[in-house]
Write a protein that holds these residues in place. Structure first.
Motif, PDB file in Angstrom:
ATOM      1  N   LEU A 169       0.482   3.909   6.657  1.00  0.00           N
ATOM      2  CA  LEU A 169       1.892   3.647   6.386  1.00  0.00           C
ATOM      3  C   LEU A 169       2.406   2.572   7.342  1.00  0.00           C
ATOM      4  O   LEU A 169       2.173   2.639   8.561  1.00  0.00           O
ATOM      5  CB  LEU A 169       2.729   4.921   6.559  1.00  0.00           C
ATOM      6  N   ASP A 170       3.107   1.602   6.767  1.00  0.00           N
ATOM      7  CA  ASP A 170       3.800   0.619   7.602  1.00  0.00           C
ATOM      8  C   ASP A 170       5.044   1.268   8.186  1.00  0.00           C
ATOM      9  O   ASP A 170       5.525   2.309   7.694  1.00  0.00           O
ATOM     10  CB  ASP A 170       4.168  -0.601   6.754  1.00  0.00           C
ATOM     11  N   VAL A 278      -9.095   5.382   0.991  1.00  0.00           N
ATOM     12  CA  VAL A 278      -8.045   4.833   1.858  1.00  0.00           C
ATOM     13  C   VAL A 278      -6.996   4.154   1.001  1.00  0.00           C
ATOM     14  O   VAL A 278      -7.321   3.407   0.068  1.00  0.00           O
ATOM     15  CB  VAL A 278      -8.640   3.825   2.870  1.00  0.00           C
ATOM     16  N   ALA A 279      -5.724   4.406   1.322  1.00  0.00           N
ATOM     17  CA  ALA A 279      -4.606   3.735   0.662  1.00  0.00           C
ATOM     18  C   ALA A 279      -3.640   3.269   1.744  1.00  0.00           C
ATOM     19  O   ALA A 279      -3.516   3.892   2.804  1.00  0.00           O
ATOM     20  CB  ALA A 279      -3.900   4.657  -0.324  1.00  0.00           C
ATOM     21  N   ILE A 280      -2.956   2.167   1.459  1.00  0.00           N
ATOM     22  CA  ILE A 280      -1.988   1.622   2.405  1.00  0.00           C
ATOM     23  C   ILE A 280      -0.679   1.378   1.667  1.00  0.00           C
ATOM     24  O   ILE A 280      -0.671   0.872   0.536  1.00  0.00           O
ATOM     25  CB  ILE A 280      -2.498   0.329   3.069  1.00  0.00           C
ATOM     26  N   VAL A 281       0.432   1.740   2.318  1.00  0.00           N
ATOM     27  CA  VAL A 281       1.768   1.531   1.775  1.00  0.00           C
ATOM     28  C   VAL A 281       2.485   0.562   2.705  1.00  0.00           C
ATOM     29  O   VAL A 281       2.666   0.846   3.896  1.00  0.00           O
ATOM     30  CB  VAL A 281       2.542   2.860   1.666  1.00  0.00           C
ATOM     31  N   ASP A 282       2.911  -0.583   2.136  1.00  0.00           N
ATOM     32  CA  ASP A 282       3.508  -1.633   2.965  1.00  0.00           C
ATOM     33  C   ASP A 282       4.447  -2.459   2.101  1.00  0.00           C
ATOM     34  O   ASP A 282       4.253  -2.567   0.880  1.00  0.00           O
ATOM     35  CB  ASP A 282       2.420  -2.527   3.582  1.00  0.00           C
ATOM     36  N   ASP A 283       5.451  -3.069   2.745  1.00  0.00           N
ATOM     37  CA  ASP A 283       6.380  -3.925   2.012  1.00  0.00           C
ATOM     38  C   ASP A 283       5.952  -5.386   2.048  1.00  0.00           C
ATOM     39  O   ASP A 283       6.460  -6.192   1.265  1.00  0.00           O
ATOM     40  CB  ASP A 283       7.780  -3.798   2.603  1.00  0.00           C
ATOM     41  N   ASN A 284       5.033  -5.756   2.931  1.00  0.00           N
ATOM     42  CA  ASN A 284       4.616  -7.143   3.095  1.00  0.00           C
ATOM     43  C   ASN A 284       3.232  -7.339   2.481  1.00  0.00           C
ATOM     44  O   ASN A 284       2.247  -6.768   2.960  1.00  0.00           O
ATOM     45  CB  ASN A 284       4.584  -7.497   4.591  1.00  0.00           C
ATOM     46  N   PRO A 285       3.100  -8.149   1.413  1.00  0.00           N
ATOM     47  CA  PRO A 285       1.789  -8.339   0.782  1.00  0.00           C
ATOM     48  C   PRO A 285       0.778  -9.020   1.686  1.00  0.00           C
ATOM     49  O   PRO A 285      -0.429  -8.867   1.499  1.00  0.00           O
ATOM     50  CB  PRO A 285       2.097  -9.184  -0.459  1.00  0.00           C
ATOM     51  N   GLY A 339      -0.701  -4.629  -6.434  1.00  0.00           N
ATOM     52  CA  GLY A 339       0.133  -5.281  -5.430  1.00  0.00           C
ATOM     53  C   GLY A 339       1.581  -5.396  -5.826  1.00  0.00           C
ATOM     54  O   GLY A 339       2.388  -5.906  -5.059  1.00  0.00           O
ATOM     55  N   GLU A 340       1.992  -4.943  -6.992  1.00  0.00           N
ATOM     56  CA  GLU A 340       3.396  -4.979  -7.378  1.00  0.00           C
ATOM     57  C   GLU A 340       4.122  -3.772  -6.839  1.00  0.00           C
ATOM     58  O   GLU A 340       3.527  -2.719  -6.590  1.00  0.00           O
ATOM     59  CB  GLU A 340       3.526  -5.011  -8.909  1.00  0.00           C
ATOM     60  N   PRO A 341       5.424  -3.887  -6.611  1.00  0.00           N
ATOM     61  CA  PRO A 341       6.195  -2.725  -6.151  1.00  0.00           C
ATOM     62  C   PRO A 341       6.064  -1.559  -7.115  1.00  0.00           C
ATOM     63  O   PRO A 341       5.906  -1.737  -8.331  1.00  0.00           O
ATOM     64  CB  PRO A 341       7.619  -3.251  -6.072  1.00  0.00           C
ATOM     65  N   VAL A 342       6.135  -0.365  -6.541  1.00  0.00           N
ATOM     66  CA  VAL A 342       5.929   0.858  -7.358  1.00  0.00           C
ATOM     67  C   VAL A 342       6.976   0.968  -8.435  1.00  0.00           C
ATOM     68  O   VAL A 342       6.706   1.354  -9.566  1.00  0.00           O
ATOM     69  CB  VAL A 342       5.934   2.094  -6.441  1.00  0.00           C
TER      70      VAL A 342
END
Length: 343
Positions: A169-170, A278-285, A339-342
């Motif tokens: 998580l970011d 592994v999964a990553i949640v971030d606002d910056n691509p 890579g698109e917002p949820v």
């Protein structure tokens, strides 16, 4: 003989006596009083001879005979007398250090074996030291040369629950939003990290639903907060988000990121976790540009009180646990557009 001749004879005898005393190398202070007393007692000076008025000198001449062992010796040392009844004697010192005129070797820097070489400090002996090229290397001084790297090489410790997948998580604009002075109208808490020697206040606003999201996500995933922020700042924020340390398993900061084109990139391949889990949640691509197939992008959070991005991320987590490979869950959930917002 007149009084003038007698006075001249007196001065001549006085001078001769002084020369004899200096030749014998005796103690001039001790014998001066004896000389004056003997000359005064032996020479008959007429009463009408004019005399100089001087202060009376106390008689400090000992009433003991002197014993000269060697009057011609150039060095005479008076021996220490502890018994006042014993006669004072003058002994001769034959030490070579007291006779510089005698033939002896003088110390010079070219004679290193001279036993009289003066001691020198180990720090300044012989002037500034000249180190050989081999002795000036860090390895020869006991240091280990660290090779510069552009990414963290230390993987995470093993997971406490190997059956759980890992969720990175970011922090900023994903879980919280923070800013410095001036203080905003709405914020949840303030942290005061020391950055570059100065204490900087950060006013932190939590994203709506972040507390519930972290608790629910921790039941299904191993939570790792991976931020490009400084540890001095981010660690204080995480201490308030997880005060008991029961939700966040690990923390990674800016020093664990790669730098590509002057931007910080989070490389998930060097962290000791299977990329299929592994999964990553971030606002910056840019942060997940090395593993975009593992990323779930969210909208940046600033101050919207109606924000619901974390609810949508929780929906993705419910779907991801049903897949063997998280990358397949990302493709399924975002409708094939990675890579698109949820939302």
């Amino acid at each position: 003989m007149g009084s003038g001749h007698l006075f001249t004879a007196y001065k001549t005898a006085k001078s001769i006596w002084t020369i004899l005393i200096l030749t014998a190398s005796t103690n001039p202070t001790q014998l001066s009083h004896c000389r004056n007393r003997q000359l005064t007692s032996n020479v008959n000076i007429p009463k009408n001879t004019p005399r100089k008025t001087t202060k009376p000198v106390p008689d400090r001449c000992p009433q003991r005979p002197f014993k000269l062992l060697a009057p011609s010796s150039p060095s005479i040392l008076p021996s220490a007398q502890t018994n006042p009844n014993r006669p004072t004697s003058i002994q001769i010192s034959k030490s070579p250090l007291l006779h510089p005129s005698r033939s002896q070797k003088k110390w010079s820097p070219k004679s290193p074996k001279d036993p009289r070489k003066p001691p020198q400090s180990p720090l300044f002996a012989g002037g500034p030291r000249r180190r050989s090229p081999s002795s000036s290397t860090p390895e020869s001084l006991g240091f280990t040369r660290i090779k510069p790297v552009d990414a963290a090489q230390n993987p995470l410790p093993p997971s406490f629950s190997p059956s759980k997948m890992t969720l990175f998580l970011d922090l900023d604009e994903t879980l919280v939003h923070s800013k410095t002075d001036p203080a905003p109208i709405n914020y949840d808490f303030v942290v005061f990290p020391r950055i570059d020697g100065q204490i900087v206040p950060f006013y932190v606003l939590k994203r709506p639903g972040v507390d519930q999201f972290l608790k629910m996500a921790a039941t299904k995933f191993e939570i790792v907060v991976f931020t490009a922020g400084l540890e001095e700042y981010a660690s204080r924020v995480l201490d308030l988000l997880d005060p008991k340390g029961e939700v966040i398993a690990h923390r990674l900061y800016r020093d664990s990121c790669r730098q590509i084109g002057g931007k910080y990139v989070k490389d998930l391949s060097d962290l000791g976790r299977d990329l299929g889990r592994v999964a990553i949640v971030d606002d910056n691509p840019m942060s997940f540009s090395l593993q975009p197939e593992n990323a779930v992008r969210v909208k940046p959070f600033v101050s919207d009180p109606e924000d619901e991005e974390l609810k949508r991320v929780m929906e993705f987590l419910d779907v991801a646990v049903k897949f063997e490979d998280v990358r397949d869950a990302v493709k399924f959930f975002v409708g094939g557009v990675v890579g698109e917002p949820v939302g």
